[in-house]
Design a protein around this motif. Structure first.
Motif, short mmCIF file in Angstrom:
data_model
loop_
_atom_site.label_atom_id
_atom_site.label_comp_id
_atom_site.label_asym_id
_atom_site.label_seq_id
_atom_site.Cartn_x
_atom_site.Cartn_y
_atom_site.Cartn_z
N UNK A 253 0.72 -0.95 -0.37
CA UNK A 253 -0.16 0.10 0.41
C UNK A 253 1.20 1.55 0.37
N UNK A 254 0.19 2.84 -0.25
CA UNK A 254 1.23 3.51 -0.91
C UNK A 254 2.20 4.26 0.39
N UNK A 255 0.96 4.09 1.61
CA UNK A 255 2.22 4.46 2.89
C UNK A 255 2.60 3.84 2.95
N UNK A 256 3.08 2.23 3.44
CA UNK A 256 4.35 1.73 3.78
C UNK A 256 5.16 1.62 2.76
N UNK A 257 4.37 2.58 1.40
CA UNK A 257 5.70 2.33 0.24
C UNK A 257 6.13 2.82 0.29
N UNK A 258 5.95 4.71 0.55
CA UNK A 258 6.70 5.31 0.69
C UNK A 258 7.63 5.52 1.57
#
Ligand code: CO8
Length: 267
Positions: A228-233
């Motif tokens: 997911x974008x939050x963990x990825x960033x």
């Protein structure tokens, strides 16, 4: 590196050209070739003198260099597989395929003709695909009563979207290089005679950048893709911290501020 029956390797100027050479079978992937690819890529990954790997296909038995990249997995080997043997074959392939995807060197498929079934799949395991104008792509497996089993059902959908991937896999339609470019399956299409030179020019440009930074950027893209974008960033921020502590960061930014060419050496 040992001698191979079905591969050749040339290294110059930090670029490796790894060629699959089974002229009698249009470079189809059999177990021996998959094992050799695994050995070759394991060895390449340890070498600091190789920054980019270009994967391509050798000539056919008539000497035509632009006939085939890889015409699939070897049908004559697969025809008598039991279910456990078929599964083991898929798992055997996943080792070198994941190496192409995740190794610290950048991998470029130079697609010089047919890229069918396992051939399309091994091209998709590479970071970047450059095709000659005559290249043909397709996933003919459902017409053979099987499914793409070297990651094709997964990587094709991730590369070109689920609708187009389903259409190509269900219809078994072949597409030409122009269509492969239009749908985002390949990055570039060039005349056949310019294929290797174009791949080498891109490889040289990549090799001239901070190789450690490129390797970390590759890992960030690969690792983050399914998060997911939050963990990825957040993962990206961690890796940004890692590259911040390198020689290349000091040298790269120092070079800019001092208006001189930076000497980037980390890998
Ligand atoms: N496997 C074995 N041999 C092959 C293959 C192959 N995939 N492709 C070509 N060859 C052989 C031919 O049998 C032929 O051998 P011979 O000269 O001894 O008869 C030689 O290569 C030259 O091929 P053709 O005479 O057929 O050449 P053409 O120019 O007439 O046709 C084609 C070229 C269109 C590429 C044709 O060879 C062809 O259709 N090949 C098969 C393409 C194909 O279906 N590929 C997909 C295979 S399935 C697959 O890749 C599954 C991957 C996932 C497996 C997962 C397991 C877990």
């Amino acid at each position: 590196m040992g001698e191979f029956n079905n591969l050749s390797l040339e290294v110059a100027d930090e670029i490796a050209v790894l060629k699959i050479t089974r002229p009698a079978a249009l470079n189809a992937l059999n177990s021996e070739t998959l094992d050799e690819l695994n050995v070759a890529l394991t060895d390449i990954e340890k070498r600091d003198d190789i920054k980019v790997v270009i994967l391509t296909g050798g000539a056919d038995k008539k000497g035509n260099e632009f006939k085939s990249f890889v015409a699939g997995a070897d049908i004559s080997e697969m025809v008598n597989f039991t279910a456990p043997e078929a599964r083991a074959f898929g798992i055997k392939a996943s080792e070198p395929f994941f190496k192409l995807m995740n190794m610290r060197q950048v991998t470029i498929a130079a697609v010089n003709g047919f890229a069918l079934g396992g051939g399309c799949e091994i091209a998709m395991a590479c970071d970047i695909r450059i095709a000659s104008e005559n290249a043909i792509f397709g996933q003919p497996e459902c017409g053979l009563g099987i499914i793409p089993g070297f990651g094709g059902t997964q990587r094709l959908a991730r590369l070109i979207g689920m609708g187009r991937a389903k259409e190509l896999i269900f219809t078994c339609d072949n597409i030409d290089a122009a269509e492969a470019y239009r749908i985002g399956l390949v990055n570039k299409v060039v005349p056949a005679e310019e294929l290797i030179a174009t791949a080498k020019a891109m490889a040289a440009k990549i090799a001239s950048k901070g190789s450690y930074a490129v390797a970390v950027a590759k890992a960030a893209i690969n690792n983050g893709y399914d998060m997911d974008i939050k963990n990825a960033v957040e993962m990206e921020a961690n890796l940004f911290g890692v590259v911040n502590d390198t020689h290349d960061k000091k040298e790269g930014m120092g070079g800019f501020l001092e208006k001189r060419k930076a000497e980037l050496t980390d890998f």
